[in-house]
Design a protein around this motif. Structure first.
Motif, PDB file in Angstrom:
ATOM      1  N   GLN A   1      -7.160   7.977  -4.555  1.00 32.65           N
ATOM      2  CA  GLN A   1      -6.086   8.447  -3.691  1.00 32.65           C
ATOM      3  C   GLN A   1      -6.016   9.956  -3.851  1.00 32.65           C
TER       4      GLN A   1
ATOM      5  N   VAL B   1      -6.821  -4.693  -2.674  1.00 23.88           N
ATOM      6  CA  VAL B   1      -7.114  -3.447  -1.979  1.00 23.88           C
ATOM      7  C   VAL B   1      -5.817  -2.807  -1.495  1.00 23.88           C
ATOM      8  N   GLY B   2      -4.915  -3.626  -0.989  1.00 24.11           N
ATOM      9  CA  GLY B   2      -3.622  -3.108  -0.542  1.00 24.11           C
ATOM     10  C   GLY B   2      -2.826  -2.538  -1.702  1.00 24.11           C
ATOM     11  N   ALA B   3      -2.855  -3.243  -2.842  1.00 19.87           N
ATOM     12  CA  ALA B   3      -2.078  -2.794  -3.998  1.00 19.87           C
ATOM     13  C   ALA B   3      -2.635  -1.485  -4.557  1.00 19.87           C
ATOM     14  N   LEU B   4      -3.866  -1.147  -4.177  1.00 22.01           N
ATOM     15  CA  LEU B   4      -4.439   0.121  -4.631  1.00 22.01           C
ATOM     16  C   LEU B   4      -4.150   1.245  -3.628  1.00 22.01           C
ATOM     17  N   GLY B   5      -3.343   0.948  -2.633  1.00 18.35           N
ATOM     18  CA  GLY B   5      -2.899   2.008  -1.736  1.00 18.35           C
ATOM     19  C   GLY B   5      -3.646   2.100  -0.422  1.00 18.35           C
ATOM     20  N   VAL B   6      -4.476   1.100  -0.109  1.00 20.48           N
ATOM     21  CA  VAL B   6      -5.211   1.151   1.147  1.00 20.48           C
ATOM     22  C   VAL B   6      -4.433   0.373   2.208  1.00 20.48           C
ATOM     23  N   ASN B   7      -4.227   1.005   3.337  1.00 22.74           N
ATOM     24  CA  ASN B   7      -3.539   0.340   4.419  1.00 22.74           C
ATOM     25  C   ASN B   7      -4.489  -0.631   5.111  1.00 22.74           C
ATOM     26  N   GLN B   8      -4.274  -1.900   4.831  1.00 28.50           N
ATOM     27  CA  GLN B   8      -5.181  -2.897   5.375  1.00 28.50           C
ATOM     28  C   GLN B   8      -5.190  -2.931   6.888  1.00 28.50           C
TER      29      GLN B   8
ATOM     30  N   ARG C   1     -17.148   5.322   2.281  1.00 31.48           N
ATOM     31  CA  ARG C   1     -15.904   4.804   1.714  1.00 31.48           C
ATOM     32  C   ARG C   1     -15.403   3.622   2.529  1.00 31.48           C
TER      33      ARG C   1
ATOM     34  N   HIS D   1       0.828  -1.214   0.000  1.00 26.64           N
ATOM     35  CA  HIS D   1       0.000   0.000   0.000  1.00 26.64           C
ATOM     36  C   HIS D   1       0.861   1.263   0.000  1.00 26.64           C
TER      37      HIS D   1
ATOM     38  N   ALA E   1       2.069   1.798  -3.551  1.00 26.74           N
ATOM     39  CA  ALA E   1       1.010   2.411  -4.351  1.00 26.74           C
ATOM     40  C   ALA E   1       0.914   3.893  -4.037  1.00 26.74           C
ATOM     41  N   LYS E   2       1.036   4.218  -2.761  1.00 24.86           N
ATOM     42  CA  LYS E   2       0.909   5.614  -2.361  1.00 24.86           C
ATOM     43  C   LYS E   2       2.022   6.481  -2.939  1.00 24.86           C
TER      44      LYS E   2
END
Ligand code: ADP
Ligand code: MG
Lengths: 233, 619
Positions: free
Chosen positions: A102, B181-188, B166, A71, A74-75
């Motif tokens: 984002q 979901v993680g790969a899209l930038g969400v901190n699981q 959200r 994550h 990605a960020k």
């Protein structure tokens, strides 16, 4: 912009990437070519840190991102478009886009849903449809759109032309060229040489996780024997 | 007619708390893939915390604020638990996660005891909603009507949260594909924590909201657990509408059951569950679950080998020592060793299922207690002699296991675990409620060994022979072709099927066999104690065995025996502390996080060079 240095990636004991090194310059489209099982997907995942390379390093915009949680990668502005699409089938198109959202990032296009619907008119008509109700091509568009919602500066496109109809492949070419024009850097993996020819500036050919050839597309076209050795045409 | 409606209203009111708790469990599972066995504990905390707030906040305003605050406080406690206990084990096999949540149960039990004391707490009545309303002549408590009205609001709020925010979108996305979901930038990590807060807050609300009806006591956690499991299994794990429909179904049935079949209220919900499962294996609104991505019991163990030379010598020496002990030891030691041996056989039988079969049974007490009750009933009603009773006990337990196993094995993974627990509770409730036959809470007493075996020393020898014999038999089975087939089914069902193994059948037989072995232990237990009470069938008993196997080491053949000996031996000592559950719970959590190989596994790593088995092999 992206520097991969001597990475070795494993699945359990299976050694899949072998001292792989290459770079992607800002604003360029680089195609990673190779047969099925050559290690293209593993390379993409190793960049995203979904598979963590055991040795070697990955640097993005000068920062070492090896072993960073995905994550955070990605960020930093790396967008990942997986090969099996992996859209959220129970979520609507709008909701899928929401997951990718984002904050705006300096130096990249800030995408909104409406801008994406302009680029993918098919999706615009299906806003409230669930992912599982979309056709294969629409799902592929949605995966790309979802990743763009993160306003990436580089996207990893894993076999974008796999399993979709020729018309959609045409559209995909158009989309990638348009993204390139907007200044996005692209690393894509392909088995389809024609597709790569239509969009890529440079190619890297791998086999069994080992880099076999790196050069411009023009050079590759001038060397049909390389093409015949490493790619199934 | 009026009576009928009143009954339905009571059922709907009861469904309210059940729905809140079950939907919390469902949510947590959907995102984290962890079945929070401590969910009942958060429900209990909700009741106690709500009660404490109500003591200081006056009036109707204070009452409802207290309920909200209870949810909030319990949610925050959930966050603490998630960060300290669960974060380190998200990547661990399912069993480890379940055991960790069980450690949490123990800790919360003792903390609640510490803070609120052992006496039951009478729930305050809701200000302004005391008394009853007559509906078609039948009395209906006003508070029941308030609960019925409240539930749709809670359900709506949840629905809104899940579909419109959200956070809800991320939760649903993560339920489907966490990695993406993680790969899209969400901190699981924060997503998980958020969901845990929400799920625990719901459990806390459920506990607080039922205060005027049920008050608070220290048994609430286990008492609601099987009901929640039944609800999520019937409704479908992860489905909120499912949780509501199932909660209503169970609660309404329960209310009618109380009137028409008072002995069977608890059993009734299991019957409904079985019927639902037969037609819809993943519940009314559920979908098929893929097996846990990190496996159920961890990496395949190393190939098991027959014991090495050294190990054999050690075991023989140990057996020799046990044989001559009565010449030296006092009778207290003999009784303690008898207890230990019985418990070791019980644990070893579970270890057989869990370690070799990968079948995480959470209700193994059913077969231990089942064997015990079978023997006790035979002696009490048919005057059966001990010898015959000891033969029939494992048969009865094995038969029970075969029947329960038939249903439970239709599902895998966490569903299997929940079902086995639910079935153990079914047996417990039957024994508990069918007082005419089983003596209910008073148990069955005066069940003594035959004349010849009544001496402490003779019974000690008898127990040793049967227990050690049973353990050796389990061990032999592990090394037999059947044992290999069982492990093959555990490691890869598909590959095993391809080599011609009927995996379900093998697992079913193993389930019955392990049940029968537990039955021997149960039979011996009755005759050693002279009595039997329903608590031998309780969840806590199943967990005892599970913890023992876990502490001993799941992947080590000796795990069950080593753990059994260690725990049963230590229990004598540890239970002298008032807050021993707290200690045990912390120990369990510690082991899960720090030494997941258990005692035997860790010892083995230390003593790698010696023979494979160690001296603790036989107790
Ligand atoms: N999850 C996995 N586990 C084990 N081996 C894998 C896994 N994924 C891919 N592989 C193996 O790694 C090699 C490279 O695969 P992949 O990167 O998917 O190739 P490509 O994308 O070029 O088709 C193949 O031999 C494949 O069998
Ligand atoms: Mg691939």
């Amino acid at each position: 912009m992206l520097e991969i240095k001597g990475i070795n990636s494993f699945y359990g004991k299976a050694h899949v990437l072998n001292d792989l090194s290459f770079g992607v310059e800002r604003g360029k489209v680089v195609a990673l070519l190779g047969r099925n099982g050559a290690g293209k997907t593993t390379t993409m995942k190793s960049v995203m840190q979904l598979v963590v390379p055991q040795t070697g390093s990955v640097a993005f915009q000068g920062a070492d991102i090896t072993r960073m949680p995905p994550h955070k990668v990605a960020k930093m502005g790396l967008g990942y478009v997986p090969e099996e699409r992996r859209i959220f089938t129970d979520l609507t198109v709008m909701e899928n886009l929401e997951v990718g959202r984002q904050p705006a990032r300096e130096g990249t296009v800030t995408w909104s849903e409406e801008m994406l619907f302009d680029m993918f008119p098919n999706l615009a008509e299906r806003r409230t449809n669930r992912g599982k109700e979309l056709s294969g091509g629409e799902q592929q568009m949605l995966t790309i759109a979802r990743t763009l919602m993160g306003n990436p500066s580089l996207i990893l496109l894993d076999e974008p032309s796999e399993g979709i109809a020729p018309v959609i492949v045409e559209e995909m070419v158009r989309v990638i060229l348009r993204l390139k024009k907007d200044g996005l850097t692209v690393l894509l993996s392909e088995q389809n040489l024609h597709f790569a020819q239509a969009v890529a500036d440079r190619v890297l050919i791998i086999e069994s996780g080992i880099a076999k050839y790196e050069g411009s597309l023009a050079d590759l076209q001038a060397n049909p024997e390389i093409r015949d050795t490493y790619l199934s045409v | 007619m009026g009576f009928f409606i009143a009954q339905i209203l009571t059922g709907l009111a009861n469904a309210s708390a059940l729905f809140m708790v079950a939907s919390g469990l469902s949510l947590i599972f959907g995102v984290t893939r962890i079945v929070n066995f401590a969910h009942g504990s958060f429900y209990m905390l909700g009741a106690y915390v709500g009660y404490s707030f109500m003591q200081v906040l006056p009036g109707a305003w204070g009452f409802w604020t207290s309920i909200l605050l209870a949810g909030l406080v319990v949610g925050v406690i959930g966050i603490i638990v998630e960060m300290l206990v669960l974060r380190p084990v998200y990547k661990a096999p399912e069993l480890f996660q379940l055991v960790a949540t069980f450690g949490v149960i123990l800790v919360i039990q003792d903390l609640a005891l510490l803070v609120w004391g052992a006496d039951d707490v009478l729930g305050p009545r809701a200000p302004g909603l005391k008394g009853i309303i007559r509906i078609m002549g039948e009395p209906v408590p006003k508070y029941d009507l308030a609960l019925i009205a409240l539930t749709p609001f809670v359900a709506f709020a949840l629905w809104w949260l899940i579909t419109k925010t959200r956070m809800g979108i991320l939760v649903r996305a993560a339920t489907q594909d966490r990695e993406m979901v993680g790969a899209l930038g969400v901190n699981q990590a924060w997503l998980f924590t958020g969901v845990f807060f929400l799920g625990c807050a719901l459990a806390g609300l459920g506990g607080a909201v039922q205060l005027p009806k049920g008050g608070a006591d220290l048994l609430m956690d286990f008492n609601i657990l099987s009901a929640i499991f039944v609800v999520v299994v019937i409704g479908g794990m992860g489905s909120l509408p499912g949780a509501y429909v199932a909660a209503v179904l169970i609660s309404v049935l329960n209310v009618f059951g109380v009137n028409y079949l008072p002995q069977s209220t608890l059993a009734l919900m299991f019957v409904v569950m079985v019927v639902v499962l037969i037609f819809r294996p993943f519940g009314l609104f559920g979908r098929e679950e893929v097996a846990g991505e990190h496996g159920q019991v961890g990496e395949p163990e190393r190939p098991i080998k027959p014991a090495g030379q050294t190990a054999r010598m050690i075991v023989l020496a140990g057996l020799g020592a046990l044989a001559v002990l009565p010449l030296l030891g006092d009778s207290f030691t003999l009784v303690l060793l008898t207890d230990i041996a019985i418990f070791c056989l019980f644990a070893a039988s579970l270890h057989f299922l869990l370690g070799l079969g990968g079948l995480v049974s959470f209700g193994h007490a059913a077969y231990f207690g089942g064997g015990a009750y079978a023997a006790a009933l035979l002696v009490t009603y048919a005057g059966t002699p001990m010898e015959l009773a000891l033969i029939l006990a494992p048969l009865a337990a094995g038969l029970t296991a075969i029947i329960f196993g038939w249903v439970c094995l239709r599902l895998t993974g966490v569903y299997f675990a929940m079902l086995t627990l639910a079935f153990a509770q079914l047996l417990w409730s039957l024994v508990f409620q069918w007082g005419d036959l089983t003596g209910g809470d008073d148990g069955l007493v005066d069940i003594w060994p035959s004349e010849w075996a009544s001496g402490t020393t003779t019974f000690y020898y008898l127990a040793m022979v049967l227990c050690i014999g049973g353990i050796i038999m389990l061990r032999h089975t592990a090394h037999s072709p059947f044992g290999y087939a069982l492990r093959a089914a555990r490691d890869s069902q598909r590959q095993a099927e391809a080599t011609g193994i009927n995996t379900k059948h093998v697992q079913w037989v193993a389930f019955g066999f392990a049940g029968a072995m537990a039955g021997i232990a149960g039979g011996l237990f009755v005759f050693s104690k002279g009595s039997i009470f329903p608590n031998e069938l309780e969840i806590a008993r199943s967990f005892d065995a599970l913890i023992v196997v876990f502490l001993g080491g799941v992947k080590t053949l000796a795990g069950g025996v080593v753990g059994g000996a260690a725990l049963e031996g230590a229990k004598d000592y540890i239970t002298r502390f008032e807050y021993w559950r707290l200690l045990l719970g912390l120990l369990i959590i510690f082991v899960v996080i720090v030494a997941p190989d258990g005692i035997a596994g860790t010892l083995r790593k230390w003593a790698e060079s010696i023979g494979l088995m160690k001296r603790e092999d036989q107790a």
